[in-house]
Design an enzyme around this catalytic site. Sequence first.
Site, PDB file in Angstrom:
ATOM      1  N   ASP A  71      -9.822   3.117  -3.451  1.00 23.35           N
ATOM      2  CA  ASP A  71     -10.877   2.152  -3.083  1.00 23.35           C
ATOM      3  C   ASP A  71     -12.067   1.950  -3.708  1.00 23.35           C
ATOM      4  OD1 ASP A  71      -8.387   1.227  -1.594  1.00 23.35           O
ATOM      5  OD2 ASP A  71      -9.010   2.383   0.095  1.00 23.35           O
ATOM      6  N   ASP A  82       0.954  -1.035   0.037  1.00 23.61           N
ATOM      7  CA  ASP A  82       0.108   0.094  -0.043  1.00 23.61           C
ATOM      8  C   ASP A  82       0.769   1.264   0.086  1.00 23.61           C
ATOM      9  OD1 ASP A  82      -2.335   1.319  -0.009  1.00 23.61           O
ATOM     10  OD2 ASP A  82      -3.260   0.053   1.597  1.00 23.61           O
TER      11      ASP A  82
END
Length: 557
Positions: A230, A174
């Site tokens: 997301d 990430d």
Amino acid sequence: LLLLLLLAPLCAALDNGLGRTPPMGYNSWYDKGCSLSEADLRNTAQRMVDLGLPKLGYQYFNLGQSAYFLSLLFFFSHMCAKPFRCFVWVRVLAVDDCWASTRNATGHLVADPKYFPSGTLKPLADFVHGLGLMFGTYTDRGTKTCAGRPGALDHEKIDAQTYASWGVDYLKEDSCNAPSVHDVAFQEYGAMRDALNATGRPIFFSLCGWNDWYAPVGASLGNIWRIGPDDTNWRGVIANININAKLAQYAAPGGFNDPCLLLSQANSGEWRLTEVQTRFQFGIWAVMASPLLISGNLFNISQANLETYTNAEVIAINQDVLGKQGQRIQGGDFPEPSEDSTVTGGIQAAQLRPCDGSAAQLFARDQPMTGFVYNKAQNLCLNLNDCGSDVIFFPCVTTGGTCCGGNCYHNEQFAFNSNGTLGSPLFPGMCATASASGSISFAPCKDVLSADQHFTFEQSGQISSSGGLCLSVAVPSDTNVWVRELADSKWAVFMGNAGTNNATATCDAQCLGHMNFSPTQTVHVRDVWGRTNSTIRGSFTSVLAPQGGSALFVLSA
């Protein structure tokens, strides 16, 4: 010397032999969030097998996390434009964030012993391997993960060795708690790529940087790279489709654009998408050659969603050996649903498109307030999304309270600088910067004016950039038609409706010509969802339900 150092991460390659087709599997994030335990994860892995998913190609079992902190931005006043962000996905089981607790005295990662009794992920990985699956986990290129657990920065070598010793097959990295400067991001992802290569164990590498500017260099760094937010819900799915529509040239066997996870129902019972929308997402993910990573509960999965995820013909489209990403040939960006019913109008994307003098490309300066850039045709103003770095169009805000740490209208004030750049008082030292897909965001101004930071307000009212491109309000299209070239001279055709009314979509003579079929030619059409065959000449049309109606076909001579 400095330039050579910056380019070094891009000159190397992942070279792990993996990802010749997009990965398939399960990701824990939208199912379990941070509620992880080894026992529960073992049960979920077993459930994958019981449902027959590995036989269809779902091979990865992945622990997952999303940039959850970004959701806090949704709490800002409705007077600020809203953001949208994204996540990752079954024959892989991947474990996402929240599994690590600390580092020990030697610097090695320790799995939270409350949930992983051995203090490692190896017993879970061994169990997953014993089921014939592959095991994936999660880290972050920054100092900490999105959930505040230990990050990989300056620990890439020891962490890669740890993952290899545990039997990890898939690693998602990430970008929380890390700089968004492009060169720094490439260097940090390059460090983990090299560390994984050095272990000698093939480990699929997934970059999660949430931006389309990873696409041009993605294949030099990883096997897949996140290109947008997301997904989280229907709005996020649409946002990622719109971004990915401009990035097809960067996908190929070994490396693919990643528009995030497959959504359905969480273990809490929450429905992130309707069953119709789940089918829409699965179909277009197949045509976009996107990862098929199911991030929903496998115990309460509906029969309709199970039938969607186990349609072998759709999976075959996704896994086609040519590895070509499909392209949108009819329609523009889908409309992105508003999350705030108190706002009239809504977000429209700011895009660079060929200059054509259309109403979507004509602007007025200093209207309706000083510093505003106004498009009369859409009655929208240039805006910084939630006072962040993404440039969009949003209903003009001229009065009202505070949000984003200041007066709401500040994120609609811009300045055309004498050196040819476009700036904002919110971002001293930052300039509007065009991406590979034509989207625009604010990034550090370069010492020498570059093509991607060149913007000029013309007398005509157009805002020109380089290469004959102009700033445009991306007027949305309710329907799209996408096509993807497949092996054996076949083509996949996806039709989708994101609007609020019933609609039709047609593959006409021009559409067929894009696939090298002549208007007079008899073409065999396989309805992949309906499992029926027909022949057509000249065109064919589908009726699509609102808010996620879709159709998927395979065409051959």
